[in-house]
Write a protein that holds these residues in place. Structure first.
Motif: not given
Length: 230
Positions: A105-129
């Motif tokens: 649970a600890v690894i999934a939370l920390v790693l999952g949140a970090s990877l989701t953050t990176a994925a959202v930043r990559s996907w929405a780059d240029g879409w929103v500031p």
């Protein structure tokens, strides 16, 4: 009300045992799943619906230029190495407290949140500031705090939540003051971390049950218990 009571008494008379703990876990599990769905909806509204509706978010800028240096130094303290050390410490706590699902649970939370953050930043780059996108440093801080609440004992939870809230608020303020994020970015960050915390805590609801089974039968592992729940 009387009908429900009569039904429960009838079940007990017939020898059917009612597992109140299981019912409570099911309700808490459902509440967490609803929370995950709601938080994903918040992300969709902020990053998709509102931009499509023509809403524009402000670009980030250093609010107090004289504090730019200290703010960035504070953010950089949540680099890869400190986060890995903190995760290792939380896994040790999980082992000491004999929580079979704790490490995952600890690894999934920390790693999952970090990877989701990176994925959202990559996907929405240029879409929103970029200032409206989740901030990696705040994600690291908030996910570690939430991970600590998963494995901490009940008597330490108020302290973990209290100090953790102060830490997250401080890091978030540093991100805003230093110009690396805005309030919108902090909102998207908190939504991602909280969604992962809700999902991970749903798994942790069954960790004490798995620990009890393993104590009675060492071959009845947590993995087998989780597989049966599916």
């Amino acid at each position: 009300m009387s009908a429900d009571t009569d039904s429960m008494e009838l079940l007990e008379l017939e020898g059917i045992e009612i597992d109140h703990d299981a019912l409570a876990r099911s309700r808490r599990l459902m509440a967490r799943l609803v929370a995950v769905a709601g938080l994903l909806g918040v992300l969709a509204v902020v990053l998709v619906v509102l931009p499509l509706a023509g809403v524009t978010y402000p670009y980030s800028r250093a609010l107090i230029p004289s504090l730019d240096g200290p703010a960035n130094a504070l953010l950089e303290s949540f680099g890869v190495t400190p986060v890995l050390v903190a995760v290792a410490g939380l896994t040790v706590v999980s082992l000491i407290r004999k929580l079979p699902y704790g490490i995952g649970a600890v690894i999934a939370l920390v790693l999952g949140a970090s990877l989701t953050t990176a994925a959202v930043r990559s996907w929405a780059d240029g879409w929103v500031p970029a200032s409206a996108l989740p901030n990696g440093y705040v994600t690291a801080c908030a996910s570690l705090v939430c991970a600590a609440t998963l494995v901490a004992s009940a008597r330490f939870l108020p302290m973990v939540w209290g100090l953790g809230a102060v830490a997250v608020a401080t890091v978030s303020a540093a991100a805003v003051i230093g110009g690396s994020a805005t309030v919108v970015g902090i909102v998207t960050t908190v939504a991602i971390v909280t969604a992962w915390w809700a999902g991970s805590s749903a798994v942790m609801l069954y960790s004490p049950v798995a620990a009890e089974r393993e104590a009675q039968n060492p071959f009845d592992t947590a993995a087998l218990a989780l597989r049966r729940l599916r």
